[in-house]
Design a protein around this motif. Structure first.
Motif, PDB file in Angstrom:
ATOM      1  N   ILE A 241      19.077  -7.396  55.318  1.00 17.70           N
ATOM      2  CA  ILE A 241      18.545  -8.627  55.632  1.00 17.70           C
ATOM      3  C   ILE A 241      18.588  -9.141  54.715  1.00 17.70           C
ATOM      4  O   ILE A 241      18.560  -9.446  53.222  1.00 17.70           O
ATOM      5  N   PRO A 242      19.437 -10.983  55.111  1.00 17.40           N
ATOM      6  CA  PRO A 242      19.724 -11.714  54.346  1.00 17.40           C
ATOM      7  C   PRO A 242      18.961 -11.857  53.109  1.00 17.40           C
ATOM      8  O   PRO A 242      19.432 -12.107  51.249  1.00 17.40           O
ATOM      9  N   ARG A 243      17.326 -11.910  52.948  1.00 20.19           N
ATOM     10  CA  ARG A 243      16.532 -12.319  52.277  1.00 20.19           C
ATOM     11  C   ARG A 243      17.177 -11.318  51.192  1.00 20.19           C
ATOM     12  O   ARG A 243      15.889 -11.337  50.294  1.00 20.19           O
ATOM     13  N   THR A 244      17.246  -9.415  51.364  1.00 19.35           N
ATOM     14  CA  THR A 244      16.472  -8.365  50.942  1.00 19.35           C
ATOM     15  C   THR A 244      18.388  -8.199  50.022  1.00 19.35           C
ATOM     16  O   THR A 244      18.363  -7.117  49.364  1.00 19.35           O
ATOM     17  N   ARG A 245      19.157  -8.909  50.509  1.00 13.99           N
ATOM     18  CA  ARG A 245      20.562  -8.685  50.155  1.00 13.99           C
ATOM     19  C   ARG A 245      21.257  -8.526  48.666  1.00 13.99           C
ATOM     20  O   ARG A 245      21.370  -7.675  48.532  1.00 13.99           O
ATOM     21  N   ARG A 246      20.413  -9.596  48.525  1.00 16.19           N
ATOM     22  CA  ARG A 246      20.863  -9.731  46.772  1.00 16.19           C
ATOM     23  C   ARG A 246      20.191  -8.417  46.283  1.00 16.19           C
ATOM     24  O   ARG A 246      20.815  -7.642  45.134  1.00 16.19           O
TER      25      ARG A 246
END
Length: 411
Positions: A241-246
């Protein structure tokens, strides 16, 4: 549907992350296999005690490998060492990876007593994926220097191998967590961490800071176990998920550091798994960050490399330096014909020539970092200048890049 498939697997992105990952794969393989060569008579030769993994290999294949005379075993030892080193430095990266992997399977079939573990099986899957592409040799490699590709660090490549490696990492997390609640020693109905704190199996847990405290707090151990299961089963979703990837990448790195500090885990946890976390960083963000640093360097005073602009070998050598110069730290100035040595001039007025200029470059070019052990070895300051001067006197006898087209140069 076709567009989604292209985005997930076939879209071209820079492969610099995969090239970086290759180094950690090589280190992991080497630390697994090379120590088993120290006592060949106990590990692989006809005098060794052996066990076989018939769940991994067909029995007839194991029987075939067991017919190996000791001379053939020694041949495979040297074949592994050579191909492993070539894979590490990225020389004929794909071919060396294939041959090294063949050697790994051979030793696994010969005797799985020393290297046959679940971690080793996971590593072999990673090696298989690395075998099907040459892109891991695009940068941080001898191959990119041999090809003379200055733009190798940002050259777009199909993304499918990195995506498969991402899926392997995500599935490893998920099924590890799933096993904890479906296999023996269920972590929901039991309290295995509390057991390990009080009755540790030798070689499993380390004497970390909170171990004694956890041994008398079973409730904390139980909650910790549930958090571990929840983290492992949620990591695949968080990573994609892009928003949680970091946050998931940071969590994954902290997770593996925690494992290393508390458990006696194989080297795959030390080198491979943390590096796999970095594969989830979008390659264009990496190259964008590098490009911004190069742009900043270009607008500030930089050290200058002064070289014989009429010498083909010198120009080829400078081209190699340009490929290594990932951050754009240097400015390259053709000098007069017949210069006796390369010169490195710093903005503050300091000047270095020949071998000592090269020794300074070791700290400025990431691909030269390993050479620090050589150029700073005791006595190198005396012997190095003699070697440099000999090469400089005979530089017209060395091969040069004689053709460059489309960013590619050939010897």
């Amino acid at each position: 549907m076709k567009n989604i498939w292209n985005i997930l697997f076939l879209e071209e992105r820079p492969s610099i992350g995969l090239s970086f990952f290759r180094i950690f794969v090589a280190l992991t393989v080497g630390l697994h296999v090379v120590p088993s060569f120290f006592h060949l008579d106990d590990n692989y030769l006809s005098t060794a005690f052996k066990t076989y993994n018939t769940n991994f290999f067909p029995p007839h294949f194991i029987y075939f490998v067991q017919q190996s005379p000791d001379a053939l075993v020694i041949f495979f030892v040297w074949a592994f060492v050579i191909t492993w080193f070539c894979f590490l430095i990225g020389l004929f990266s794909q071919i060396s990876c294939i041959l090294m992997t063949v050697c790994c399977y051979y030793f696994y079939a010969l005797n799985d007593f020393h290297i046959g573990t679940l971690s080793w099986d996971i590593l072999l899957v990673t090696l298989f994926l690395m075998c099907v592409t040459p892109y891991h040799g695009d940068y941080f490699s001898v191959d990119c220097l041999r090809r003379g590709d200055i733009d190798a660090w940002r050259r777009p490549r199909p993304f499918f191998i990195q995506r498969l490696l991402q899926l392997q990492t995500a599935s490893t997390f998920f099924f590890t967590g799933l096993y904890k609640i479906t296999g023996e020693g269920n972590w929901i109905t039991g309290n295995p961490i509390y057991y390990l704190m009080n009755y540790p199996v030798q070689g499993v847990t380390k004497n970390f800071l909170l171990k004694e405290w956890m041994a008398v707090h079973p409730h904390f151990c139980y909650v910790t176990g549930l958090m571990i299961v929840a983290t492992e089963m949620s990591m695949p979703f968080l990573l994609f998920i892009p928003r949680t990837r970091r946050a998931a990448i940071v969590l994954g790195l902290c997770w593996h550091i925690l494992l290393i500090l508390t458990l006696d885990v194989p080297t795959i946890f030390l080198f491979l798994f943390p590096a796999q976390m970095l594969l989830f960083i979008h390659p264009q963000k990496i190259t964008g960050w590098i490009a911004s640093k190069r742009a900043d360097r270009a607008h500030s005073p930089r050290p200058k490399i002064i070289f014989d602009g009429q010498c083909g070998f010198c120009r080829s050598s400078v081209r190699i330096l340009q490929i290594m110069d990932l951050w754009g730290n240097l400015e390259y100035i053709p000098g007069p014909k017949g210069m006796n040595e390369m010169r490195l001039d710093f903005p503050d007025g300091k000047t270095y020539g020949g071998f000592f200029a090269f020794r300074r470059l070791v700290w400025m070019l990431p691909m030269l970092y390993p050479a620090a052990a050589v150029v700073y070895f005791p006595g190198a300051g005396i012997l190095g200048p003699f070697v440099y001067r000999w090469i400089a006197r005979n530089r017209y006898l060395f091969p040069v890049f004689h053709a460059c087209a489309g960013g590619q140069c050939h010897l």
